[in-house]
Motif scaffolding. Structure first.
Motif, mmCIF file in Angstrom:
data_model
loop_
_atom_site.group_PDB
_atom_site.id
_atom_site.type_symbol
_atom_site.label_atom_id
_atom_site.label_comp_id
_atom_site.label_asym_id
_atom_site.label_seq_id
_atom_site.Cartn_x
_atom_site.Cartn_y
_atom_site.Cartn_z
ATOM 1 N N SER A 244 0.746 -1.234 -0.054
ATOM 2 C CA SER A 244 -0.064 0.053 0.094
ATOM 3 C C SER A 244 0.889 1.273 0.036
ATOM 4 O O SER A 244 0.357 2.348 -0.572
ATOM 5 C CB SER A 244 -0.980 0.008 1.219
ATOM 6 N N ASN A 245 2.030 0.953 0.572
ATOM 7 C CA ASN A 245 3.043 2.295 0.494
ATOM 8 C C ASN A 245 4.352 1.795 0.251
ATOM 9 O O ASN A 245 5.347 1.544 1.319
ATOM 10 C CB ASN A 245 2.903 3.116 1.754
ATOM 11 N N PRO A 246 4.930 1.848 -1.052
ATOM 12 C CA PRO A 246 6.150 1.305 -1.252
ATOM 13 C C PRO A 246 7.360 2.024 -0.856
ATOM 14 O O PRO A 246 8.488 1.567 -0.784
ATOM 15 C CB PRO A 246 6.167 1.075 -2.788
ATOM 16 N N THR A 247 7.226 3.230 -0.392
ATOM 17 C CA THR A 247 8.172 4.229 0.280
ATOM 18 C C THR A 247 8.185 4.198 1.849
ATOM 19 O O THR A 247 9.090 5.218 2.237
ATOM 20 C CB THR A 247 8.014 5.525 -0.435
ATOM 21 N N ILE A 248 7.499 3.348 2.384
ATOM 22 C CA ILE A 248 7.449 3.642 4.056
ATOM 23 C C ILE A 248 8.572 3.450 4.453
ATOM 24 O O ILE A 248 9.598 2.475 4.206
ATOM 25 C CB ILE A 248 6.351 3.001 4.414
ATOM 26 N N LYS A 249 8.980 3.927 5.362
ATOM 27 C CA LYS A 249 10.436 3.500 6.333
ATOM 28 C C LYS A 249 10.192 2.675 7.309
ATOM 29 O O LYS A 249 8.956 2.072 7.592
ATOM 30 C CB LYS A 249 10.773 5.050 6.948
ATOM 31 N N ARG A 250 11.373 1.904 7.635
ATOM 32 C CA ARG A 250 11.256 0.779 8.452
ATOM 33 C C ARG A 250 10.774 1.035 9.841
ATOM 34 O O ARG A 250 9.902 0.444 10.238
ATOM 35 C CB ARG A 250 12.849 0.288 8.703
ATOM 36 N N GLU A 251 11.094 2.217 10.191
ATOM 37 C CA GLU A 251 10.592 2.597 11.456
ATOM 38 C C GLU A 251 9.149 2.751 11.779
ATOM 39 O O GLU A 251 8.507 2.749 12.588
ATOM 40 C CB GLU A 251 11.293 3.885 12.107
ATOM 41 N N ASP A 252 8.717 3.348 10.450
ATOM 42 C CA ASP A 252 7.246 3.398 10.419
ATOM 43 C C ASP A 252 6.397 2.164 10.395
ATOM 44 O O ASP A 252 5.406 2.068 10.938
ATOM 45 C CB ASP A 252 6.619 4.356 9.124
ATOM 46 N N ILE A 253 7.012 1.069 9.690
ATOM 47 C CA ILE A 253 6.234 -0.197 9.715
ATOM 48 C C ILE A 253 6.438 -0.691 11.109
ATOM 49 O O ILE A 253 5.358 -1.296 11.463
ATOM 50 C CB ILE A 253 7.313 -1.086 8.802
ATOM 51 N N SER B 145 3.699 -2.259 16.000
ATOM 52 C CA SER B 145 4.261 -2.316 17.536
ATOM 53 C C SER B 145 5.152 -3.301 17.879
ATOM 54 O O SER B 145 5.194 -4.160 18.937
ATOM 55 C CB SER B 145 2.818 -2.652 18.298
ATOM 56 N N VAL B 146 6.304 -3.530 17.026
ATOM 57 C CA VAL B 146 7.568 -4.123 17.198
ATOM 58 C C VAL B 146 8.811 -3.335 17.045
ATOM 59 O O VAL B 146 8.467 -2.194 16.398
ATOM 60 C CB VAL B 146 7.626 -5.553 16.173
ATOM 61 N N ASN B 147 9.814 -3.920 17.471
ATOM 62 C CA ASN B 147 11.051 -2.931 17.192
ATOM 63 C C ASN B 147 11.614 -2.973 15.851
ATOM 64 O O ASN B 147 11.350 -3.856 15.083
ATOM 65 C CB ASN B 147 12.060 -3.428 18.321
ATOM 66 N N LYS B 148 12.634 -2.136 15.436
ATOM 67 C CA LYS B 148 12.937 -1.872 14.232
ATOM 68 C C LYS B 148 13.614 -3.141 13.630
ATOM 69 O O LYS B 148 13.713 -3.588 12.721
ATOM 70 C CB LYS B 148 13.870 -0.580 14.020
ATOM 71 N N LYS B 149 14.656 -3.594 14.664
ATOM 72 C CA LYS B 149 15.242 -5.093 14.396
ATOM 73 C C LYS B 149 14.310 -6.145 13.980
ATOM 74 O O LYS B 149 14.855 -6.797 12.894
ATOM 75 C CB LYS B 149 16.112 -5.250 15.359
ATOM 76 N N THR B 150 13.240 -6.395 14.356
ATOM 77 C CA THR B 150 12.336 -7.351 14.088
ATOM 78 C C THR B 150 11.970 -7.260 12.704
ATOM 79 O O THR B 150 11.941 -7.919 11.735
ATOM 80 C CB THR B 150 11.082 -7.377 14.808
ATOM 81 N N ILE B 151 11.527 -5.962 12.306
ATOM 82 C CA ILE B 151 11.111 -5.403 10.973
ATOM 83 C C ILE B 151 12.312 -6.038 9.820
ATOM 84 O O ILE B 151 11.960 -6.595 8.950
ATOM 85 C CB ILE B 151 10.657 -4.067 10.920
ATOM 86 N N GLU B 152 13.504 -5.541 10.318
ATOM 87 C CA GLU B 152 14.588 -5.744 9.544
ATOM 88 C C GLU B 152 14.826 -7.141 9.281
ATOM 89 O O GLU B 152 15.372 -7.494 8.272
ATOM 90 C CB GLU B 152 15.729 -5.016 10.042
ATOM 91 N N ARG B 153 14.641 -8.198 10.207
ATOM 92 C CA ARG B 153 14.873 -9.494 10.074
ATOM 93 C C ARG B 153 13.863 -9.952 9.071
ATOM 94 O O ARG B 153 13.897 -10.902 8.464
ATOM 95 C CB ARG B 153 14.810 -10.066 11.569
#
Length: 493
Positions: free
Chosen positions: A437-446, A451-459
């Motif tokens: 829905s938003n291909p330019t969204i930043k990792r921290e916004d995801i 409601s998870v930390n940035k490292k979880t998203i990166e993994r």
């Protein structure tokens, strides 16, 4: 009309739909009321009735009287065809009551004037119509000439629109069955033109509002965000101001909700997975914010949308008006759709961000009921429309968790561990949906949204093979062919 019908009509005295005049000596004032009826809910204008005593006395009607009435009616614009009824008064031989009925205003019609001045009804009083009400009706009557969303954008060219975001929305529309698959390969400007978001090869204000990365010329493309201490605007805990187009403001607003609202979790009996949810349903807040951004009066450059979070409530506000067919009380009832910005609403509908047929309020209420949260209220105040959600008390939130956890913490931890793959899969699906829905969204916004930390998203991004392509600020996410990945994994086994 008979004299008995006249008596039944006037017995209740003057009202929003009934104006009484003693004689046509008050013809000019009567035409003010006629104009007001035409601009409000319609009504009866009757000559020959004493307003105070409600005594039906009638008057003599001559050829000159009828000519004066016809001439007075000619002062109404647009022209109206009114059947004038002359009813004999038995108690006064030779006298007649003069009765005229005027139909009410319908959304999309041109407002009426009498000798160039518009009038409307406030209860039983006739008043001159305010400029903003008249301008709004003219705007709905001739949207092609006056609508802000259809005007060419200020200093915004096609290259200033976020191409990745547009493509992501098109994909969502195709997957949702609201856009033909041919749009995936068609030039973007062609699709925008079909949506009436291009004018003579230039993006419109509507296109800028939805997709522009250049918002310098639009001071109203902002969202005020505040977390107040207590229940009044006396002290801030957090005070921010986001700027950008529709999706930037939507992301900022939802991140603010996740930052300041309570998040509770429970282990469900049917899946033994941990479900996390905001104290007020995420779906309800998201729908309310989308509606706030979609239906606001964007032409009011000096005003901005707002989110205010208090100890006891959440208020989402936007500069705007309710359509005449809808009130703060009736918005909860089934109703048709009357979008203030039809082309913006149509684009959001086609890309599945917005539903049609006026069901937004219904979905908000249903989401609240499903979670056992009090349904919101709507109001108009100071030129703004506000939707207010009551926050659950701290006691109710605290009492919710143990009620849904029947096992000891050790047992719960064991069950959750056994379902790690399912939880991961659920998170993967949510990440994919957000990026689509938003291909330019930043990792921290995801991370904030989930409601998870940035490292979880990166993994999870690494596991999914999703990579960032291009400049760190202007690039976008690239999603690989998931089916092909699965096939490769199967072959490797």
């Amino acid at each position: 009309m008979t004299i008995d019908e006249i008596r039944a009509l006037v017995v209740a005295d003057e009202s929003r739909t009934l104006e009484l005049k003693k004689s046509t000596g008050e013809l000019k004032d009567g035409m003010h009321s006629a104009c007001a009826f035409l601009n409000t809910a319609g009504g009866w204008l009757i000559f020959g009735v004493a307003p105070k005593s409600l005594k039906i006395v009638g008057q003599e009607v001559t050829d000159k009287t009828q000519q004066e009435i016809a001439q007075a009616l000619a002062g109404l614009e647009p022209t109206v065809h009114v059947h004038v009824e002359y009813v004999d008064v038995p108690e006064y031989p030779g006298h007649k009551v003069i009765a005229m009925h005027f139909d009410g205003w319908v959304w999309g019609e041109r407002p009426h004037t009498f000798h160039g001045c518009p009038y409307y009804k406030v209860e039983s009083t006739t008043k001159v119509m305010p400029h903003d009400m008249y301008d709004e009706r003219i705007r709905t009557y001739t949207p092609k000439s006056y609508a802000w969303e259809l005007q060419a954008a200020d200093s915004v060219a096609l290259e200033n629109l976020n191409r990745q975001r547009i493509e992501g929305c098109i994909r969502m529309g195709v997957e949702g069955g609201r856009i033909p698959a041919s749009a995936l390969t068609a030039p973007i400007e062609e699709t925008l033109s079909k949506w009436r978001l291009m004018k003579n090869g230039v993006p419109t204000n509507g296109a800028a509002m939805l997709f522009s990365d250049k918002v310098d010329e639009y001071p109203n493309f902002q969202l005020r965000l505040a977390r107040f201490l207590g229940t009044e605007k006396d002290e801030f805990i957090d005070n921010q101001r986001a700027e950008g187009s529709f999706f930037d403001l939507l992301d900022a607003g939802m991140a603010f909700f996740f930052k300041h609202l309570n998040l509770s979790g429970k282990i469900t009996n049917h899946s033994l997975q941990r479900e996390e949810r905001l104290e007020v349903p995420y779906k309800a807040l998201r729908e309310a914010l989308i509606n706030s951004l979609c239906h606001r009066q964007w032409e009011r450059y000096n005003l901005t949308n707002s989110i205010a979070i208090y100890d006891d409530r959440i208020e989402i506000g936007n500069p705007g008006v309710f359509p005449p067919e809808i009130t703060p009380e009736t918005i909860k009832n089934p109703h048709d759709s009357y979008p203030y910005n039809p082309k913006i609403a149509e684009a959001l509908y086609r890309t599945t961000w917005l539903e049609n047929w006026g069901t937004g309020a219904k979905r908000i209420i249903e989401a609240c009921r499903e979670q056992g949260v009090e349904e919101p209220t709507w109001r108009r105040e100071g030129g703004f429309i506000y939707v207010t959600f009551k926050r659950p008390s701290k006691l109710s939130l605290e009492g919710h968790v143990p009620q849904n956890v029947a096992q000891s913490m050790d047992d719960v931890a064991l069950k959750v561990a056994q379902n790690t793959d399912d939880v991961a899969q659920s998170l993967d699906e949510r990440i994919l949906q957000i990026i689509k829905s938003n291909p330019t969204i930043k990792r921290e916004d995801i991370a904030t949204q989930l409601s998870v930390n940035k490292k979880t998203i990166e993994r999870h991004l690494k596991d999914l093979g999703i990579k960032w392509e291009g400049h760190p600020k202007t690039g976008h996410w690239v999603i690989p062919d998931i089916k092909q990945q699965d096939n490769d994994k199967e072959e490797n086994r």
